[in-house]
Write an enzyme that holds these catalytic residues in place. Structure first.
Site, PDB file in Angstrom:
ATOM      1  N   LEU A 109     -18.816   5.769   0.894  1.00 34.91           N
ATOM      2  CA  LEU A 109     -18.823   4.975  -0.329  1.00 34.91           C
ATOM      3  C   LEU A 109     -19.905   5.561  -1.224  1.00 34.91           C
ATOM      4  CD1 LEU A 109     -18.528   1.279   0.982  1.00 34.91           C
ATOM      5  CD2 LEU A 109     -16.717   2.749   0.078  1.00 34.91           C
ATOM      6  N   ASP A 110     -19.640   5.644  -2.518  1.00 36.58           N
ATOM      7  CA  ASP A 110     -20.616   6.213  -3.446  1.00 36.58           C
ATOM      8  C   ASP A 110     -21.933   5.436  -3.399  1.00 36.58           C
ATOM      9  OD1 ASP A 110     -18.639   7.958  -4.203  1.00 36.58           O
ATOM     10  OD2 ASP A 110     -18.149   6.921  -6.068  1.00 36.58           O
ATOM     11  N   LEU A 111     -22.985   6.066  -3.893  1.00 38.09           N
ATOM     12  CA  LEU A 111     -24.316   5.466  -3.888  1.00 38.09           C
ATOM     13  C   LEU A 111     -24.315   4.083  -4.539  1.00 38.09           C
ATOM     14  CD1 LEU A 111     -27.365   6.025  -3.217  1.00 38.09           C
ATOM     15  CD2 LEU A 111     -27.568   6.877  -5.561  1.00 38.09           C
ATOM     16  N   THR A 113     -21.677   2.081  -4.926  1.00 36.93           N
ATOM     17  CA  THR A 113     -20.550   1.259  -4.474  1.00 36.93           C
ATOM     18  C   THR A 113     -20.978   0.388  -3.302  1.00 36.93           C
ATOM     19  OG1 THR A 113     -18.943   2.917  -5.185  1.00 36.93           O
ATOM     20  CG2 THR A 113     -18.188   1.307  -3.577  1.00 36.93           C
ATOM     21  N   HIS A 199     -14.581  10.270  -5.323  1.00 40.37           N
ATOM     22  CA  HIS A 199     -14.713   9.351  -6.475  1.00 40.37           C
ATOM     23  C   HIS A 199     -13.351   8.890  -6.985  1.00 40.37           C
ATOM     24  CE1 HIS A 199     -18.900  10.137  -6.441  1.00 40.37           C
ATOM     25  NE2 HIS A 199     -18.906  11.251  -7.161  1.00 40.37           N
TER      26      HIS A 199
END
Length: 253
Positions: A109-111, A113, A199
């Site tokens: 998961l993105d930073l 998110t 992403h």
């Protein structure tokens, strides 16, 4: 009946220390197997049958472990990072902390998110959940800035062509609420995708001229985020949750 394994391998896997450190512990009489001091760390033990203690404290062994984490923003989905706190750092504090040292997050998961992240050392299960051939559903809640096209759900249903020309698989868009002003519109949505490109959710909305302002993963396959977990909190998966995930992988064969 569990399989036998070397004592030093077992102790190293649960994070007691390196093999040389474990050998030193044995020399000092700190390691006991079934109540008797054990000097030979290469001896075979059965973790399901033998009682193993260090300094009279029991050693808990689990071949596989499974954790659900409600990932907060600002934490990276990695095993180690020189700048940011990692998701594994969050698992170090708590009464239900892991005993193994070989855990990893399943996917990323993105930073910025939040939401559901599965952490395990079960490589086969991780592969099954992440394999593009499995088409495992991943559901996200998002707040989107910008005006969604009237046919946004239809476009997602056919697959979105990203700005770099990459074509995504069909996805399911549910618009929960549209709000804001004509000059500054926005919407709350739930999006279900079946793959995990870099992403991807953000890039899909960018292709429609919108920006994702907040993103939270709600589920992955049969595993749904436990809403009682605050961001940063975690718990072990139940036996039923693990079996459901395994069954999901098998059903896609």
């Amino acid at each position: 009946m569990g399989k036998e394994m070397r004592l030093d391998k077992l102790l190293a896997e649960v994070g007691v220390g390196t093999r040389s450190q474990i050998k030193d512990m044995a020399k000092k009489g700190r390691i006991r197997v079934n109540g008797a001091a054990e000097k030979k760390t290469d001896r075979k033990v059965n973790p399901e049958q033998d009682e193993i203690t260090i300094d009279h404290l029991p050693v808990v062994y689990a071949e596989t472990e499974y954790y659900m984490l409600n990932k907060p923003q600002g934490v990276v989905s990695a095993t180690e990072d020189s700048i940011h706190k990692t998701v594994l750092d969050l698992l170090k504090n708590g009464p239900d902390s892991p005993v193994r040292t070989d855990l990893f997050p399943v996917g990323r998961l993105d930073l910025d998110t939040e939401g559901l992240l599965l952490i395990t050392n079960d490589g086969e299960l991780a592969h099954n959940l992440l394999s593009p051939k499995r088409h495992v559903d991943k559901r996200y809640y998002a707040k989107v800035e910008g005006e969604l096209p009237l046919d946004a759900a239809e476009q997602f249903g056919k697959g979105i062509t990203l700005l770099d020309g990459t074509r995504t698989m069909a996805a399911r868009l549910e618009i929960l609420e549209e709000y804001g002003t004509e000059e500054s519109p926005g919407a709350e949505i739930v999006l279900t995708i079946h793959e995990g490109k870099f992403h991807q959710v953000k890039r899909m909305f960018e292709a429609l001229g919108c920006k994702v302002a907040f993103l939270k993963r709600l589920s992955m396959g049969s595993l749904m985020l436990d809403e009682s977990l605050s961001p940063g909190e975690f718990r072990r998966l139940s036996r039923e949750e693990v079996e459901a995930l395994r069954g999901l992988g098998e059903s896609r064969e």
